[in-house]
Write an enzyme that holds these catalytic residues in place. Sequence first.
Site, PDB file in Angstrom:
ATOM      1  NE  ARG A   1       8.807  -1.825  -6.808  1.00 46.40           N
ATOM      2  CZ  ARG A   1       8.323  -1.221  -5.732  1.00 46.40           C
ATOM      3  NH1 ARG A   1       9.118  -0.744  -4.828  1.00 46.40           N
ATOM      4  NH2 ARG A   1       7.031  -1.092  -5.574  1.00 46.40           N
TER       5      ARG A   1
ATOM      6  CE  LYS B   1       5.296   3.352   0.366  1.00 44.64           C
ATOM      7  NZ  LYS B   1       6.169   2.377  -0.325  1.00 44.64           N
TER       8      LYS B   1
ATOM      9  N   PRO C   1       0.847  -1.193   0.000  1.00 50.79           N
ATOM     10  CG  PRO C   1      -0.666  -1.528   1.731  1.00 50.79           C
ATOM     11  CD  PRO C   1       0.638  -2.019   1.176  1.00 50.79           C
ATOM     12  CD  GLU C   2       2.405   3.355  -4.369  1.00 44.81           C
ATOM     13  OE1 GLU C   2       2.512   4.564  -4.628  1.00 44.81           O
ATOM     14  OE2 GLU C   2       2.506   2.469  -5.229  1.00 44.81           O
TER      15      GLU C   2
END
Length: 293
Positions: free
Chosen positions: A276, A69, A14-15
């Site tokens: 990423r 986060k 989750p960000e």
Amino acid sequence: MPHVFHSEHGDRMPELPEAEVVARQIRAGLLGAQLIDVWIGRADIVREGYDTARWYCGGTLRSVERFGKSVALGFVNSHACRYVVAELGMTGLLLFQSAATKHPQHVHVKLSFEGGREPELRYWNPRRFGRLSLLDKAGLDRYRTRRFGLDPLAVSQQDFVRLLQERRGRLKALLMHQQVIAGIGNIYANEILFRAGLHPNLQVSQLSVRKIETLYTIMCEVLDEAIRHGGSSVRDFYAPDGSEGQYKRRHLVYGKEGRTCPNHCGGVIQRLRGERSSYFCPQCQAARSKRHA
Ligand SMILES: [Zn+2]
């Protein structure tokens, strides 16, 4: 047509928008409620402060804050204050009892409340990458300082410009550097840079003040819009009430390689593989910054 996501391992994290949705729902459901029982199923889910768990019983939930986060629940008990800090790691979720959990054996912590809209908050984590920390104020301050840089929703435009001007390196890596700017991960970094028309691999030092100001405005817009839509549920994110984030429907480039650019520029979304992946339009996001632009 269903979206096909090519999300990588780390993109399940989750960000900021997801963590903010979690904090807001817990605030609405439990602020002011009294904690009457703490159940910890596995001691190793608590990174720090396991011995203090009993302190929290009888405490009142006085604050719910998001740092990067992570979500910090502040309890007051006998005029002292302590915090339960939850890392929303890969698939680590805070859920109300009313949200059906698919795998109850993965509930590692239960906080039971009285006097709130919800009777229970559960920490659910099948992969056990995330952790809870039970901290006093000094511990929370250390936790924050060690992990989190400026918050994108709190930093001023002026400070954001100054921060980027002091830095070197590639733009997307900087946006995702938690100790510099806390809360932006791979999904939102890609979405912000596409909307700002900036190539992920641009050198930060090439950016004009005007471009940094535009980047700031778009960063705030994307994060605010994502929060309003409940965040992005790319794989396994659910809000405490069990709802899925709808912002994934608004992703323009993330996971969309091979599609035509949504700006109708004639370009095709590319994926730059790396630790990423970057998703970008080579037409709209030039690899070199034009001087004086
Ligand atoms: Zn384009």
